[in-house]
Design a protein around this motif. Sequence first.
Motif, PDB file in Angstrom:
ATOM      1  N   ASN A  12       0.828  -1.215   0.000  1.00 18.49           N
ATOM      2  CA  ASN A  12       0.000   0.000   0.000  1.00 18.49           C
ATOM      3  C   ASN A  12       0.858   1.258   0.000  1.00 18.49           C
ATOM      4  OD1 ASN A  12      -2.517  -1.314   0.000  1.00 18.49           O
ATOM      5  ND2 ASN A  12      -2.415  -1.618   2.216  1.00 18.49           N
ATOM      6  N   GLN A  33       2.301   1.790  -3.352  1.00 19.09           N
ATOM      7  CA  GLN A  33       1.294   2.285  -4.289  1.00 19.09           C
ATOM      8  C   GLN A  33       1.108   3.797  -4.158  1.00 19.09           C
ATOM      9  OE1 GLN A  33      -2.451   0.241  -3.935  1.00 19.09           O
ATOM     10  NE2 GLN A  33      -3.456   1.489  -5.512  1.00 19.09           N
ATOM     11  N   ASP A  90       3.135   5.246  -6.727  1.00 18.91           N
ATOM     12  CA  ASP A  90       2.785   4.857  -8.092  1.00 18.91           C
ATOM     13  C   ASP A  90       1.484   5.507  -8.562  1.00 18.91           C
ATOM     14  OD1 ASP A  90       5.035   3.239  -8.157  1.00 18.91           O
ATOM     15  OD2 ASP A  90       3.945   1.461  -7.434  1.00 18.91           O
ATOM     16  N   ASP A  91       0.605   5.861  -7.632  1.00 19.65           N
ATOM     17  CA  ASP A  91      -0.687   6.441  -7.998  1.00 19.65           C
ATOM     18  C   ASP A  91      -0.504   7.935  -8.292  1.00 19.65           C
ATOM     19  OD1 ASP A  91      -3.279   7.308  -8.274  1.00 19.65           O
ATOM     20  OD2 ASP A  91      -4.047   6.149  -6.574  1.00 19.65           O
ATOM     21  N   ARG A 144      -2.689  10.204  -8.814  1.00 15.90           N
ATOM     22  CA  ARG A 144      -3.695  11.058  -8.172  1.00 15.90           C
ATOM     23  C   ARG A 144      -3.314  11.393  -6.728  1.00 15.90           C
ATOM     24  NH1 ARG A 144      -9.806  10.069  -9.197  1.00 15.90           N
ATOM     25  NH2 ARG A 144      -9.723  12.326  -9.513  1.00 15.90           N
ATOM     26  N   VAL A 145      -2.479  10.572  -6.115  1.00 19.10           N
ATOM     27  CA  VAL A 145      -1.984  10.901  -4.777  1.00 19.10           C
ATOM     28  C   VAL A 145      -1.127  12.157  -4.848  1.00 19.10           C
ATOM     29  CG1 VAL A 145      -0.496  10.136  -2.882  1.00 19.10           C
ATOM     30  CG2 VAL A 145      -2.102   8.541  -3.915  1.00 19.10           C
ATOM     31  N   TYR A 149      -9.630  12.427  -1.814  1.00 16.64           N
ATOM     32  CA  TYR A 149      -9.182  11.195  -2.469  1.00 16.64           C
ATOM     33  C   TYR A 149      -9.089  10.046  -1.465  1.00 16.64           C
ATOM     34  CZ  TYR A 149      -6.610   8.222  -5.700  1.00 16.64           C
ATOM     35  OH  TYR A 149      -6.223   7.188  -6.530  1.00 16.64           O
ATOM     36  N   GLN A 195     -11.194   6.509  -1.763  1.00 19.14           N
ATOM     37  CA  GLN A 195     -10.572   5.193  -1.685  1.00 19.14           C
ATOM     38  C   GLN A 195     -11.218   4.333  -0.594  1.00 19.14           C
ATOM     39  OE1 GLN A 195      -8.115   3.681  -3.539  1.00 19.14           O
ATOM     40  NE2 GLN A 195      -8.286   5.409  -4.946  1.00 19.14           N
TER      41      GLN A 195
END
Length: 324
Positions: free
Chosen positions: A81, A84, A87-88, A90-91, A278, A282
């Motif tokens: 997590n 990620q 990698d995301d 939008r974060v 966001y 999630q």
Amino acid sequence: MGGPRQATDTQSEPPRRRMRRKSAVRDRYDKHEAIAGYLFIAPWIIGFLVFTAGAMIYSLYISFGQYNLATNTTRVTGFDNYAQLFDDPRVGVSLGNTLFYAVLAVPLEIVFALVLAMLLNRVGRGAGIFRTLYYLPKMTPPVATAAMFFLLLNGNNGAVNQFLRIFGIQGPQWLVDPAWVKPSIVIMTLWTVAGTMVIFLAALKNVPGELYEVASLDGAGPVRRFFSITLPMISGAMFFNVIVLSIAAFQVFDQAYILFWRDQSNASPEASLFYAIYLFQQAFRQFNFGFAAAMAWLLFVLIMIVTVIQVKFGNRFVYYEGDR
């Protein structure tokens, strides 16, 4: 006859033994007071341990796995997590929007609240009425505030743009143009700045008037008195408000969510995607609780870092009465 004899025995008691006896009585009294105090705050302590500390520990646990809401079980996946998070895309976008909002909102809130507090501090008769009127927006529900600003900031026929047209100014599309989305949310935030204003007003009331009188006799003008007397004397309140407002800015949610993300049928501008929104998506729309918990802990660490930096550097500019 027992009373006088007992008094005589007490008076003839050695001073050291009498002091030990009084100290033991005082210790028992302090112990009973401490027990009573802990009993009074026990509900808060239990609530904190169960609903705050317990929830934080559990969220840290599920951040290292995939949580299944149906079976209430967590499959441990290690640091997947947290990997990620990098990698995301939008974060990063949501975090950048949040940082931009914090840098823009906090100074404006401080300045606006201080100006209002200084105006109220000058009011003599009817000061209570004005304080109540200025504080009323703070009591307005967020939904009502968002609905009001949705009408005020409407780019086509909103009241703000209609007012600007009087002066020949074409107002922007506040809620559509990405360049104006965050400023519009900041404007809505300034509407509820009354809590900060009250703290500044209390600090201004504690500034000794003699300091202003002496400065006036020395020929100091209003600007010099503000920077040499007012700001140093209220620096403690300023320091507190900056920290509290910064923490709140990193957690901004209500204003942007109600204006842009409540109705999922419409496309919301990416500029309004804040970190807390966001995280909410999630957790409660995609039910990715493990990833949402990792996001929450990243936010916690960032807030801690910013707060430590503010305390380390901001504390140097705070004036304390004991300072010479």
